[in-house]
Design a protein around this motif. Structure first.
Motif, PDB file in Angstrom:
ATOM      1  N   ASP A  50     -45.831 -44.973  -3.491  1.00 60.14           N
ATOM      2  CA  ASP A  50     -46.889 -44.660  -4.402  1.00 60.14           C
ATOM      3  C   ASP A  50     -47.912 -43.967  -4.015  1.00 60.14           C
ATOM      4  O   ASP A  50     -48.879 -44.662  -3.145  1.00 60.14           O
ATOM      5  CB  ASP A  50     -47.162 -45.924  -5.147  1.00 60.14           C
ATOM      6  CG  ASP A  50     -48.149 -45.458  -6.407  1.00 60.14           C
ATOM      7  OD1 ASP A  50     -48.758 -44.415  -6.607  1.00 60.14           O
ATOM      8  OD2 ASP A  50     -47.831 -46.159  -7.491  1.00 60.14           O
ATOM      9  N   LYS A  52     -50.542 -42.708  -5.200  1.00 59.12           N
ATOM     10  CA  LYS A  52     -51.894 -43.143  -5.608  1.00 59.12           C
ATOM     11  C   LYS A  52     -52.368 -44.096  -4.662  1.00 59.12           C
ATOM     12  O   LYS A  52     -53.785 -44.281  -4.943  1.00 59.12           O
ATOM     13  CB  LYS A  52     -51.672 -43.420  -7.159  1.00 59.12           C
ATOM     14  CG  LYS A  52     -51.324 -42.425  -7.934  1.00 59.12           C
ATOM     15  CD  LYS A  52     -51.155 -43.211  -9.431  1.00 59.12           C
ATOM     16  CE  LYS A  52     -50.563 -41.990 -10.652  1.00 59.12           C
ATOM     17  NZ  LYS A  52     -50.400 -42.527 -11.939  1.00 59.12           N
ATOM     18  N   LEU A  53     -51.691 -44.873  -4.254  1.00 58.50           N
ATOM     19  CA  LEU A  53     -52.265 -46.057  -3.250  1.00 58.50           C
ATOM     20  C   LEU A  53     -52.456 -45.620  -1.938  1.00 58.50           C
ATOM     21  O   LEU A  53     -52.627 -46.483  -1.039  1.00 58.50           O
ATOM     22  CB  LEU A  53     -51.188 -47.143  -3.362  1.00 58.50           C
ATOM     23  CG  LEU A  53     -50.778 -47.743  -4.714  1.00 58.50           C
ATOM     24  CD1 LEU A  53     -49.966 -49.035  -4.751  1.00 58.50           C
ATOM     25  CD2 LEU A  53     -52.272 -48.207  -5.376  1.00 58.50           C
ATOM     26  N   TYR A  58     -55.526 -49.715   0.421  1.00 58.56           N
ATOM     27  CA  TYR A  58     -54.220 -49.980   0.302  1.00 58.56           C
ATOM     28  C   TYR A  58     -53.560 -49.816   1.661  1.00 58.56           C
ATOM     29  O   TYR A  58     -52.571 -50.501   2.000  1.00 58.56           O
ATOM     30  CB  TYR A  58     -53.584 -49.211  -0.751  1.00 58.56           C
ATOM     31  CG  TYR A  58     -54.272 -49.912  -2.353  1.00 58.56           C
ATOM     32  CD1 TYR A  58     -53.835 -51.232  -2.558  1.00 58.56           C
ATOM     33  CD2 TYR A  58     -54.971 -49.113  -2.956  1.00 58.56           C
ATOM     34  CE1 TYR A  58     -54.088 -51.538  -3.760  1.00 58.56           C
ATOM     35  CE2 TYR A  58     -55.503 -49.268  -4.394  1.00 58.56           C
ATOM     36  CZ  TYR A  58     -55.143 -50.623  -4.441  1.00 58.56           C
ATOM     37  OH  TYR A  58     -55.712 -51.206  -5.821  1.00 58.56           O
ATOM     38  N   LYS A 233     -63.819 -54.590 -12.125  1.00 65.09           N
ATOM     39  CA  LYS A 233     -62.885 -53.848 -11.193  1.00 65.09           C
ATOM     40  C   LYS A 233     -63.293 -54.287  -9.680  1.00 65.09           C
ATOM     41  O   LYS A 233     -62.506 -54.632  -8.905  1.00 65.09           O
ATOM     42  CB  LYS A 233     -63.249 -52.550 -11.635  1.00 65.09           C
ATOM     43  CG  LYS A 233     -62.204 -51.589 -10.710  1.00 65.09           C
ATOM     44  CD  LYS A 233     -62.233 -50.128 -10.835  1.00 65.09           C
ATOM     45  CE  LYS A 233     -61.523 -49.523  -9.969  1.00 65.09           C
ATOM     46  NZ  LYS A 233     -61.505 -48.062 -10.187  1.00 65.09           N
ATOM     47  N   THR A 237     -60.923 -56.531  -6.843  1.00 66.20           N
ATOM     48  CA  THR A 237     -60.622 -56.243  -5.492  1.00 66.20           C
ATOM     49  C   THR A 237     -61.405 -57.144  -4.284  1.00 66.20           C
ATOM     50  O   THR A 237     -60.925 -57.245  -3.363  1.00 66.20           O
ATOM     51  CB  THR A 237     -60.921 -54.799  -5.116  1.00 66.20           C
ATOM     52  OG1 THR A 237     -62.562 -54.601  -5.175  1.00 66.20           O
ATOM     53  CG2 THR A 237     -60.299 -53.784  -5.922  1.00 66.20           C
ATOM     54  N   ASN A 291     -54.532 -57.511  -9.051  1.00 66.23           N
ATOM     55  CA  ASN A 291     -54.872 -56.258  -8.658  1.00 66.23           C
ATOM     56  C   ASN A 291     -53.898 -55.422  -9.655  1.00 66.23           C
ATOM     57  O   ASN A 291     -52.752 -55.338  -9.543  1.00 66.23           O
ATOM     58  CB  ASN A 291     -54.588 -55.739  -7.252  1.00 66.23           C
ATOM     59  CG  ASN A 291     -55.009 -54.279  -7.083  1.00 66.23           C
ATOM     60  OD1 ASN A 291     -54.560 -53.351  -7.568  1.00 66.23           O
ATOM     61  ND2 ASN A 291     -56.105 -53.895  -6.101  1.00 66.23           N
ATOM     62  N   GLN A 292     -54.456 -54.882 -10.642  1.00 64.24           N
ATOM     63  CA  GLN A 292     -53.897 -54.008 -11.760  1.00 64.24           C
ATOM     64  C   GLN A 292     -53.099 -52.896 -11.313  1.00 64.24           C
ATOM     65  O   GLN A 292     -51.859 -52.579 -11.778  1.00 64.24           O
ATOM     66  CB  GLN A 292     -54.956 -53.681 -12.873  1.00 64.24           C
ATOM     67  CG  GLN A 292     -55.278 -54.892 -13.614  1.00 64.24           C
ATOM     68  CD  GLN A 292     -55.855 -54.393 -14.876  1.00 64.24           C
ATOM     69  OE1 GLN A 292     -56.274 -53.288 -15.117  1.00 64.24           O
ATOM     70  NE2 GLN A 292     -56.417 -55.371 -15.573  1.00 64.24           N
ATOM     71  N   GLU A 293     -53.640 -52.106 -10.487  1.00 66.90           N
ATOM     72  CA  GLU A 293     -52.754 -51.060  -9.542  1.00 66.90           C
ATOM     73  C   GLU A 293     -51.829 -51.470  -8.940  1.00 66.90           C
ATOM     74  O   GLU A 293     -50.588 -50.833  -9.133  1.00 66.90           O
ATOM     75  CB  GLU A 293     -53.938 -50.149  -8.651  1.00 66.90           C
ATOM     76  CG  GLU A 293     -55.100 -49.651  -9.439  1.00 66.90           C
ATOM     77  CD  GLU A 293     -56.165 -48.967  -8.353  1.00 66.90           C
ATOM     78  OE1 GLU A 293     -56.028 -49.357  -7.222  1.00 66.90           O
ATOM     79  OE2 GLU A 293     -56.569 -48.018  -8.998  1.00 66.90           O
ATOM     80  N   ALA A 297     -47.905 -50.448  -9.900  1.00 67.55           N
ATOM     81  CA  ALA A 297     -47.153 -49.636  -8.944  1.00 67.55           C
ATOM     82  C   ALA A 297     -45.889 -50.407  -8.835  1.00 67.55           C
ATOM     83  O   ALA A 297     -44.666 -49.863  -8.607  1.00 67.55           O
ATOM     84  CB  ALA A 297     -47.799 -49.574  -7.570  1.00 67.55           C
TER      85      ALA A 297
END
Length: 317
Positions: A50, A52-53, A58, A233, A237, A291-293, A297
């Protein structure tokens, strides 16, 4: 007296002489190992595929998953194989390698968690300077330092431990562990190893103090944020990271600082299982739940786009 040159192998602790209990031990450890490997591999693959990560936070998390994967793979497969084959043997070189690699991953784990605290500090307290202070080039240098420092301390402890002559080859643990190996020493002088332990304690204490001070600044900044969404948010994290640190520190300290000669039967083994298996098993669960991300993913990776808000690891709780 026999010394280390006369010892070609060690005998690890046998959980039971009964075949049924050995099979139970085999199945229990195999399930824990497969669950740990699956969780950490999913974290690694999710971040790897992914784009985006592909951020420092990450990338650090992916390295943490790699370390957890290595940590359990050094210890559990040998114990599982011994239970399956009804044996206790581990070679001298295999024992030394097990000590070296397990310490390497534990030290690297702790140093990486310290770096991740600094990453969260810069991201939350100095967001405008984040790209300058924690960029990809800096990230590579930091990771190289983390792995190098972990390797240095692991080599130091392993070299000192196996330079001591042993009077016995029977280890009262299901894997090669320094406290249990020191019990086999023929020498009454362990000053060098004590000095190495003191050095490690000083370094770990400095890292722990750094983490505490860092999070004092982080939480004071978060609580001053006017937006509730930004606060949520930031906490999403930070809380998983703090939880992982607490699990690793308390389980390792509980095992190594417990009174070795005054514990109840099998307590040393219980402590060893807790610090060697529980943190690597729980880390993917903790990060995926908070973690929503990562959740989104993971859902995309597994083709579960209709359920992006459902924690993938929820069934483990």
């Amino acid at each position: 007296m026999a010394n280390q040159s006369a010892i070609s192998e060690f005998l690890l602790k046998d959980f039971s002489q009964l075949k049924e209990l050995q099979i139970l031990h085999f199945l229990f450890f195999l399930i824990l190992y497969l669950a740990t490997v699956t969780g950490n591999l999913l974290i690694i693959c999710t971040i790897r595929f992914d784009h985006k990560l592909h951020t420092p936070m990450y990338i650090f998390l992916m390295n943490l998953a790699i370390q957890d994967l290595g940590s359990v793979s050094v210890i559990i497969p040998k114990s599982v194989a011994n239970s399956l084959m009804h044996t206790r043997h581990i070679s001298y070189c295999g024992c030394a390698a097990q000590v070296l690699l397990s310490l390497f991953f534990i030290f690297s784990d702790f140093f990486l968690l310290t770096v991740m605290a600094y990453d969260r500090y810069v991201a939350i307290c100095s967001p405008l300077q984040y790209e300058m202070l924690v960029n990809k080039h800096t990230c590579v240098q930091i990771l190289a330092g983390v792995w190098s420092a972990g390797l240095f301390l692991a080599v130091l402890h392993t070299g000192i431990t196996f330079a001591i002559p042993f009077c016995s080859n029977v280890i009262d643990q299901f894997f090669c562990e320094i406290p249990q190996l020191l019990k086999l020493s023929c020498s009454n002088s362990t000053a060098v190893e004590t000095g190495a332990i003191v050095l490690s304690v000083i370094i770990e204490s400095a890292c722990f103090i750094f983490i505490i001070i860092t999070y004092v600044y982080i939480f004071s900044t978060v609580l001053r944020m006017p937006s509730a969404q930004r606060r949520q948010k930031a906490f999403s994290t930070c809380i998983p990271h703090l939880t992982v640190i607490a699990i690793l520190l308390f389980t390792v300290w509980f095992a190594y600082l417990s009174p070795v000669y005054n514990t109840l039967p099998y307590m040393d083994t219980l402590f060893a299982v807790i610090y060697s298996v529980i943190p690597p098993l729980l880390n993917p669960v903790i990060y995926s739940l908070r973690n929503q991300e990562i959740q989104a993913a993971l859902s995309n990776l597994l083709g579960l786009k209709k359920y992006p808000k459902t924690p993938f690891f929820g069934f483990l709780l």
